[in-house]
Every structure is written in structure tokens, then in C-alpha cells.
Design a protein around this motif. Sequence first.
Motif, PDB file in Angstrom:
ATOM      1  N   PHE A  64       0.792  -1.232   0.000  1.00  0.00           N
ATOM      2  CA  PHE A  64       0.000   0.000   0.000  1.00  0.00           C
ATOM      3  C   PHE A  64       0.827   1.286   0.000  1.00  0.00           C
ATOM      4  CE2 PHE A  64      -2.503  -3.253   2.374  1.00  0.00           C
ATOM      5  CZ  PHE A  64      -3.533  -3.404   1.451  1.00  0.00           C
ATOM      6  N   ASP A  65       2.148   1.188   0.135  1.00  0.00           N
ATOM      7  CA  ASP A  65       2.990   2.388   0.242  1.00  0.00           C
ATOM      8  C   ASP A  65       3.874   2.491  -1.001  1.00  0.00           C
ATOM      9  OD1 ASP A  65       4.052   4.673   1.291  1.00  0.00           O
ATOM     10  OD2 ASP A  65       5.213   3.706   2.882  1.00  0.00           O
ATOM     11  N   GLU A 102       2.851  -4.073  -9.799  1.00  0.00           N
ATOM     12  CA  GLU A 102       2.470  -2.749 -10.288  1.00  0.00           C
ATOM     13  C   GLU A 102       1.463  -2.111  -9.339  1.00  0.00           C
ATOM     14  OE1 GLU A 102       0.432  -0.636 -14.262  1.00  0.00           O
ATOM     15  OE2 GLU A 102       0.572  -2.830 -14.087  1.00  0.00           O
ATOM     16  N   PHE A 103       1.662  -0.838  -9.064  1.00  0.00           N
ATOM     17  CA  PHE A 103       0.746  -0.074  -8.224  1.00  0.00           C
ATOM     18  C   PHE A 103      -0.194   0.754  -9.100  1.00  0.00           C
ATOM     19  CE2 PHE A 103       3.625  -1.138  -4.880  1.00  0.00           C
ATOM     20  CZ  PHE A 103       2.977  -0.900  -3.671  1.00  0.00           C
ATOM     21  N   LYS A 104      -1.452   0.862  -8.651  1.00  0.00           N
ATOM     22  CA  LYS A 104      -2.420   1.725  -9.313  1.00  0.00           C
ATOM     23  C   LYS A 104      -3.261   2.428  -8.250  1.00  0.00           C
ATOM     24  CE  LYS A 104      -3.018  -0.970 -13.577  1.00  0.00           C
ATOM     25  NZ  LYS A 104      -3.988  -1.699 -14.440  1.00  0.00           N
ATOM     26  N   SER A 114      -1.237  -2.186  -4.595  1.00  0.00           N
ATOM     27  CA  SER A 114      -0.462  -2.986  -5.536  1.00  0.00           C
ATOM     28  C   SER A 114      -1.335  -4.073  -6.157  1.00  0.00           C
ATOM     29  CB  SER A 114       0.747  -3.621  -4.836  1.00  0.00           C
ATOM     30  OG  SER A 114       0.395  -4.844  -4.220  1.00  0.00           O
ATOM     31  N   GLY A 115      -0.800  -4.688  -7.199  1.00  0.00           N
ATOM     32  CA  GLY A 115      -1.525  -5.764  -7.877  1.00  0.00           C
ATOM     33  C   GLY A 115      -1.743  -6.985  -7.023  1.00  0.00           C
ATOM     34  N   LEU A 116      -1.164  -7.003  -5.816  1.00  0.00           N
ATOM     35  CA  LEU A 116      -1.378  -8.127  -4.904  1.00  0.00           C
ATOM     36  C   LEU A 116      -2.807  -8.178  -4.373  1.00  0.00           C
ATOM     37  CD1 LEU A 116       1.923  -7.987  -2.795  1.00  0.00           C
ATOM     38  CD2 LEU A 116       1.154  -9.922  -4.184  1.00  0.00           C
ATOM     39  N   PHE A 117      -3.532  -7.051  -4.401  1.00  0.00           N
ATOM     40  CA  PHE A 117      -4.852  -6.975  -3.766  1.00  0.00           C
ATOM     41  C   PHE A 117      -5.926  -6.514  -4.755  1.00  0.00           C
ATOM     42  CE2 PHE A 117      -2.062  -6.391   0.001  1.00  0.00           C
ATOM     43  CZ  PHE A 117      -2.559  -7.420   0.793  1.00  0.00           C
ATOM     44  N   GLY A 336       6.246 -15.846  -1.841  1.00  0.00           N
ATOM     45  CA  GLY A 336       5.615 -15.780  -0.518  1.00  0.00           C
ATOM     46  C   GLY A 336       4.515 -14.754  -0.431  1.00  0.00           C
ATOM     47  N   HIS A 337       4.761 -13.536  -0.917  1.00  0.00           N
ATOM     48  CA  HIS A 337       3.725 -12.508  -0.844  1.00  0.00           C
ATOM     49  C   HIS A 337       2.580 -12.802  -1.818  1.00  0.00           C
ATOM     50  CE1 HIS A 337       5.633 -10.168   2.140  1.00  0.00           C
ATOM     51  NE2 HIS A 337       5.081  -9.009   1.827  1.00  0.00           N
ATOM     52  N   ASN A 338       2.868 -13.405  -2.956  1.00  0.00           N
ATOM     53  CA  ASN A 338       1.787 -13.819  -3.863  1.00  0.00           C
ATOM     54  C   ASN A 338       0.838 -14.784  -3.167  1.00  0.00           C
ATOM     55  OD1 ASN A 338       1.985 -12.433  -6.309  1.00  0.00           O
ATOM     56  ND2 ASN A 338       3.575 -13.787  -7.098  1.00  0.00           N
TER      57      ASN A 338
END
Length: 465
Positions: A64-65, A102-104, A114-117, A336-338
Amino acid sequence: MLRNTACGFGSLALASILASNGHASEEPTSSTSPMAPKPTHFPATAKSVIFLYMDGGPSQVDTFDYKPMLEKFDGKSPGEVIGKLAPTQFDNVGKILRSPWEFKRHGESGAWVSGLFPHLATVVDDLSFVKSMTSNFSEHTFANYFLHTGNGLQGRPSMGAWMGYGLGTENENLPGFVVLNGGLIPPGGLDCFGSGFLPSAYQGSVFLPQTQPIANVAPSEPSSAHQRSKLDLIREMDERTLIQSQQDPELEAAIENFETAYRMQTSVPELTDLSDETAETQRLYGMESDFKNTQIFGRQCLLARRLVQRGVRFIELTCPDGNGDRWDQHSNLLDGHNKNCLTVDQPIAALINDLKRTGLLDSTLVVWGGEFGRTPFAQGTNGRDHNPFGFTMWMAGGGIKPGVSVGETDDWGYRAVENRFEIHDLHATMLHLMGLDHTRSTFRFSGRDMRLTDVHGKLIQEVIA
């Protein structure tokens, strides 16, 4: 006679002190149960807390940052571009590491995600981000104690226990503090959920994510009358011992816990039976996902909503196993974060939407975060080390102002530089939203009035609606 009654005189004095200083209100409760509902210090905006505990420390610069400087200086020496670095947990400092995702900007608030969420990005306008949280500890066990109890040492009451002590519960058939264990007890163990010097009735009860979440919750006696007669006999003997012990509060708490456990044999099976939830709701939470850990965490989130509906004060969710070492990606950050985000993203977004749909979000405080963050430079080549100097948490519902972002870290996401907040401030804010003044919710122990925030804590006013 004086020897036999001395403790009784002391108990009268102690009761007077506790009535005036020790509870959430100066108005003593008429009930003898430690979990009886208690008045608040002032009108509360939240009745329950759901703490989504991201065990291990998610990376703020990958979630988020957003920090464009990491892209610009990717692969450079952090000592040269950032400057002096604090010692890290494993002293294996690599190069500046850009985020692989990628952040949006999302929602009317324009929050960076980020594209993680992808699912959480759809409810971002309901969230309030604190991007300048700090911790006093960079090692998991001490940081976990600090996050959960406001102290880095073992044996202090958890924030869930303080909520029960200050407020009691609205459902005598369930514990006031429930831990929905996804499979991983955090470093520091069950003391993260303990009652410390508070009576044992306030400790967390750990539920497993399965049909029978607690051992022996199904009665083994041939009839309820048979079981009740056994419990009555045990209670009679316990009460005799209680008199002989001159009202030992731990014995009182044990008796109360036995009775709660008996009532849970009816309430818990009903709680965990999801057959009354529609297929659409279960699908919303990801319980039909191809990824098993999404199913597990989805069930936890759905149970959290059901616990809130039944008046439980504090619910904490821990992470499932099998995604690497929790969120603690010292190596293999990408994998791991994925996996961790695939586990929690859909269920948490579903929880926010479901709480809104049922009208519960306004009275339920949802808190997301870990014990610290991660470094903006690599550990080795493809991981990140612990970083307590600046990380992100978010809150939603229960009196939180939606769609805001408070505080900032530096250009690297390394240190908090604007509106620096501490865990004590988080605790003070959580108690405030539940109607408790953190400076007045105290318990006399070892000659001192103890509290969750110790002698610290200020409200995070910017996130309070």
C-alpha cells in the motif's frame, strides 16, 4: 477472628478501589460475573473488533505504500542512495529492490494499491490507511508481544483481554475474546492472546478452522441431565475451595470458564454450522477457491462476521500455514507474498462487503496489519528483512473515517517522517472507538495501576470520523 477476616476487610477496600478506578465506568455492575456487560466511559462507535493479524510483517512497499524512488534506484547500493542504515535482523543487506508488483490508484480516494490486492482494491474507499506506524522491536517474538499487549515482554494482558475487562460481553454463551486460528500461532505463542495479570476469564479462546473448532465441544455424557449433575457437583466443590482460598480471583475465573464452556457446547456448533449461509455468500468469501488457504481464511472471515453478530467483543484471525514462512519473506519475496495475498485478499474484501450488507460495519472496527514492515532494500537478492521504523496498517468501520491516508514514510518507504505513530497510539484509538478512555481503563497490579498503553498513547485523530 481477626486473622480469619483480615482478607475480607481488604477485599472490601479493594472492591471500592476497583469500582472507582478499575473498570470502564465508575458505576459498579450488579452482576458477579467478570464478563457481565459494563458501561463505557463515553458513547462508543464500535461494539466489536476484528483484528486481521498478518503474522510475520507484510512489506509496506509491496502492498500500500508506493515508492517510485525504488524503481529509479533499483539495484543501487542502499548505503549510497538512502544513507546510514540501521542494523537489520540478519545483517545481509543487498541492493535497493523495486516492488515486483504494479501499483495503481483506486476508488474515489485514489489510494495506491499494488496488484497483490485486486479484491481489496474494490473496497479501498472504506479503508483508512496509517502509513507511518512504528514498533519498538525488530524481532518477531518481542514485536508480537508489543503489538498484542503494548509491552515487549511476556506475560502482559492482550488487547483482546483488556477489551473484555473494560466492557464485558454481550453473549454469555461465547467467550468475549476469540482467536480464529488459521494454522499458525505467532512467535511468542499463546501469551499473545493471554490475560496476563487480569483474571483468566478474559483470555483468548482459540478456535480452529474446522467443524469442531474446540476439543470436547460435543458432550460425551449420555444425557444433558447427567452432565449438568456432574458440573453442579464440581461447582459445589470449587465454591467450597473458593471460600477457603478467601475468594481467589483465579479460582473465580476458573469456575466462570467452566460454566462458559458448558454453554459453548450448544452455541459453538450452531456458530460453526455454515449451512444457513447461502452458496453465494460462501462463494463471496472464497470458500470455493482452487487455493486451499483462501478457503481456510475465507471460513475464518465468515466466522468472524458470525461472531460479531452474536456479540463477541474481540475476534483475532491468524494466518494459514503453507505460504512460506508466514509473511516473513527473507527470501523468495515474489512467491511468498503472492501466496499470502491470494490467501487473504478475497476473504477480507468479502468481509468488508458483508459487514456493510448486514449493517454491521458501522459498529465493527476492522484492523489489518502485522508486527512490523520490511526493508526497501533486499536481504540477499530476493527477500526483505524486518523494518520497524515505518510500515502500513489500515482500519475500517466502527467510527473510522473512510477513504483517508494518514502519515508518510520517506521516499524509500524506510522510516516514518510525517505523523509518526506508535503501537500505543493504535491501542489508544481502538479503545476510544469502543468507548474506553485508555488512561482510565486500569488494573491495580504489583502496586501500580496498569493499562494497555502503559504511560503512552495518543489518539490517531485523523482517522476518527
